[in-house]
Scaffold this motif. Structure first.
Motif, short mmCIF file in Angstrom:
data_model
loop_
_atom_site.label_atom_id
_atom_site.label_comp_id
_atom_site.label_asym_id
_atom_site.label_seq_id
_atom_site.Cartn_x
_atom_site.Cartn_y
_atom_site.Cartn_z
N ARG A 1 0.81 -1.22 0.00
CA ARG A 1 0.00 0.00 0.00
C ARG A 1 0.85 1.27 0.00
NH1 ARG A 1 -3.66 -1.13 3.92
NH2 ARG A 1 -5.05 -1.86 2.29
N GLU A 2 1.93 1.29 0.77
CA GLU A 2 2.76 2.49 0.86
C GLU A 2 3.46 2.82 -0.45
OE1 GLU A 2 3.21 -0.10 3.18
OE2 GLU A 2 1.74 0.82 4.49
N ASP A 3 3.64 1.83 -1.32
CA ASP A 3 4.32 2.04 -2.59
C ASP A 3 3.39 2.49 -3.70
OD1 ASP A 3 6.75 1.24 -1.49
OD2 ASP A 3 6.43 -0.85 -2.04
N LEU A 4 2.08 2.43 -3.47
CA LEU A 4 1.12 2.74 -4.51
C LEU A 4 0.77 4.23 -4.53
CD1 LEU A 4 -1.32 -0.27 -4.00
CD2 LEU A 4 0.57 -0.08 -5.63
N ALA A 5 0.46 4.73 -5.69
CA ALA A 5 0.01 6.11 -5.82
C ALA A 5 -1.44 6.20 -5.34
CB ALA A 5 0.09 6.57 -7.27
N SER A 6 -1.79 7.31 -4.75
CA SER A 6 -3.19 7.54 -4.39
C SER A 6 -3.96 7.81 -5.68
CB SER A 6 -3.31 8.75 -3.47
OG SER A 6 -3.00 9.94 -4.18
N PHE A 7 -5.29 7.78 -5.58
CA PHE A 7 -6.08 8.06 -6.77
C PHE A 7 -5.83 9.48 -7.27
CE2 PHE A 7 -9.94 9.19 -9.11
CZ PHE A 7 -9.94 8.17 -10.04
#
Length: 53
Positions: free
Chosen positions: A30-36
């Motif tokens: 989750r920490e590596d993913l871009a927010s929407f």
């Protein structure tokens, strides 16, 4: 397979897909993913939509 030579984005895609395959979701990365909102900025959605206005 060693990932030391892969570009960062490719490693992140791979680790995301591995997490989904293993866990059924992407929570582990989750920490590596871009927010929407970040995704919308990166792909320039507002600018794309403005073309049709």
């Amino acid at each position: 397979m060693s990932t030391w030579f892969m570009p960062r984005s490719r490693r992140r895609r791979r680790s995301t897909l591995e997490a989904i395959n293993r866990d059924g979701d992407s929570g582990a990365v989750r920490e590596d993913l871009a927010s929407f909102a970040e995704r919308e900025r990166i792909v320039r959605t507002a600018e794309y939509l403005a073309i049709g206005s």
